[in-house]
Design a protein around this motif. Structure first.
Motif, PDB file in Angstrom:
ATOM      1  N   ALA A 247      58.576 -43.186  56.065  1.00  0.00           N
ATOM      2  CA  ALA A 247      59.224 -42.485  54.957  1.00  0.00           C
ATOM      3  C   ALA A 247      59.305 -43.337  53.695  1.00  0.00           C
ATOM      4  CB  ALA A 247      60.619 -42.015  55.376  1.00  0.00           C
ATOM      5  N   GLU A 248      59.561 -44.641  53.852  1.00  0.00           N
ATOM      6  CA  GLU A 248      59.646 -45.522  52.675  1.00  0.00           C
ATOM      7  C   GLU A 248      58.271 -45.693  52.030  1.00  0.00           C
ATOM      8  OE1 GLU A 248      62.372 -46.999  51.359  1.00  0.00           O
ATOM      9  OE2 GLU A 248      63.668 -46.029  52.828  1.00  0.00           O
TER      10      GLU A 248
ATOM     11  N   ALA B  62      57.435 -42.478  50.087  1.00  0.00           N
ATOM     12  CA  ALA B  62      58.235 -42.411  48.859  1.00  0.00           C
ATOM     13  C   ALA B  62      57.675 -43.362  47.803  1.00  0.00           C
ATOM     14  CB  ALA B  62      59.691 -42.753  49.166  1.00  0.00           C
ATOM     15  N   SER B  63      57.308 -44.572  48.220  1.00  0.00           N
ATOM     16  CA  SER B  63      56.712 -45.542  47.308  1.00  0.00           C
ATOM     17  C   SER B  63      55.373 -45.042  46.769  1.00  0.00           C
ATOM     18  CB  SER B  63      56.515 -46.869  48.031  1.00  0.00           C
ATOM     19  OG  SER B  63      55.696 -47.754  47.293  1.00  0.00           O
TER      20      SER B  63
ATOM     21  N   GLY C  70      54.398 -33.449  49.139  1.00  0.00           N
ATOM     22  CA  GLY C  70      55.764 -33.780  49.544  1.00  0.00           C
ATOM     23  C   GLY C  70      55.919 -33.524  51.029  1.00  0.00           C
TER      24      GLY C  70
ATOM     25  N   LYS D   7      55.858 -42.307  44.204  1.00  0.00           N
ATOM     26  CA  LYS D   7      56.400 -42.907  42.975  1.00  0.00           C
ATOM     27  C   LYS D   7      55.311 -43.632  42.195  1.00  0.00           C
ATOM     28  CE  LYS D   7      60.203 -45.863  41.416  1.00  0.00           C
ATOM     29  NZ  LYS D   7      61.346 -46.715  41.851  1.00  0.00           N
TER      30      LYS D   7
END
Length: 197
Positions: A58-59, A62-63, A88, A66
């Motif tokens: 998940a991290e 997200a990175s 997403g 971004k």
């Protein structure tokens, strides 16, 4: 140790992780992966949705979003695995094996389109060999003749064993193994290196 016994042992050990242990280990492993130069330079990355206490992603996703990277996730279609771009995590739904997949979204992408592929596994060794679940989806997908992606195995540190995993003629070796405690560079092997995992 035979692959079957090692697989059973590692799955049991992974399943025994508490939620706190899983979260802590996953976070550190993901931070280590995000720190890689290969990740920074990748415009398109392929990830996986974790199952059965696999290291979380998940991290990383997200990175990646971004940073404006394209993100692909696997979907199992019949006897083959394809990757599809997602915008997403809401576009993922439960697939054939109960794992979140982009089942009905986007076009299929092949292994030659990603710059970095994050590969799950049950166990890895320091040479980059891997044991999967025994169905061969990743090995078949990664055999694309034009694949240029860096292959990064992501795992909890206990899944990275000191001995050698038995390798057969057509296994795909990882270039890098990333755990919560270390980053192991196994050397580049863009071709083949053993088994139907």
């Amino acid at each position: 140790m035979p692959k079957r016994s090692l697989r059973q042992q590692m799955l049991a050990q992974r399943q025994a992780l508490s939620l706190e242990e899983w979260r802590g280990s996953s976070l550190l492993a993901q931070q280590n992966l995000i720190s890689l130069e290969e990740y920074a330079q990748a415009g398109c990355i392929a990830l996986y949705a974790p199952a059965r206490n696999e290291a979380d992603t998940a991290e990383i996703v997200a990175s990646a979003f971004k940073s404006g990277k394209r993100v692909l996730y696997p979907a199992v279609c019949g006897e083959h695995m394809v990757f599809r771009q997602v915008e997403g995590l809401a576009s993922l739904e439960q697939g054939r094996f109960g794992i979140l997949e982009p089942c009905h979204t986007g076009i299929d992408h092949h292994a030659d389109e990603a710059d970095l592929i994050v590969v799950p596994g049950v166990a890895f060794d320091l040479s980059g060999h891997r044991i999967g679940y025994g169905k061969g989806f990743y090995d078949r997908f990664l055999r694309h003749p034009d694949r240029k992606a860096h292959l990064v195995g992501l795992c909890h540190d206990f899944q990275l064993i000191a001995g050698d995993i038995p390798a057969e003629g057509h296994d795909i070796r990882m270039e890098i193994i990333v755990s919560d405690r270390r980053i192991v560079r196994c050397g580049s092997d863009r071709s083949h290196s053993g088994g139907p995992d």
